[in-house]
Design an enzyme around this catalytic site. Structure first.
Site, PDB file in Angstrom:
ATOM      1  N   ASN A  78      -6.206  -2.664   2.413  1.00 45.91           N
ATOM      2  CA  ASN A  78      -6.183  -4.105   2.612  1.00 45.91           C
ATOM      3  C   ASN A  78      -7.610  -4.593   2.781  1.00 45.91           C
ATOM      4  OD1 ASN A  78      -3.388  -4.315   2.561  1.00 45.91           O
ATOM      5  ND2 ASN A  78      -3.175  -4.269   4.780  1.00 45.91           N
ATOM      6  N   ARG A 133       0.817  -1.221   0.000  1.00 44.23           N
ATOM      7  CA  ARG A 133       0.000   0.000   0.000  1.00 44.23           C
ATOM      8  C   ARG A 133       0.843   1.260   0.000  1.00 44.23           C
ATOM      9  NH1 ARG A 133      -3.561  -0.254   5.001  1.00 44.23           N
ATOM     10  NH2 ARG A 133      -1.654  -1.190   5.768  1.00 44.23           N
TER      11      ARG A 133
END
Length: 89
Positions: free
Chosen positions: A36, A18
């Site tokens: 996520n 990320r």
């Protein structure tokens, strides 16, 4: 301006996926978000110029240096006019 939603599976959580995605998007001037999912995948939305968004989608197939991407599902969506990129929970 285009928008793409991606779902990335493989070893993509706990490997700086990320944060690296955020940095890549910022460098290309792409807006959107990445997060996520509880099932171990990562979901992201990219909005921006066609070439930049396509580069982000291609990046998703490679991922961060520690990730191991198995599959990327891409969906075309109408742009919403996002103006920044965020890592969400």
């Amino acid at each position: 301006m285009i928008r793409r939603r991606v779902l990335v599976s493989g070893l993509v959580q706990g490997v700086f996926y990320r944060d690296t995605c955020r940095r890549e998007a910022a460098g290309l001037g792409v807006a959107g978000w990445v997060r996520n999912l509880p099932d171990g995948r990562v979901e992201a939305v990219f909005e921006g110029e066609r070439e930049a968004v396509e580069r982000m989608v291609a990046w998703c197939g490679r991922g961060s240096s520690r990730s191991a991407v198995d599959h990327v599902d891409v969906t075309e969506e109408p742009p919403e006019g996002l103006t920044h990129f965020a890592v969400t929970l």
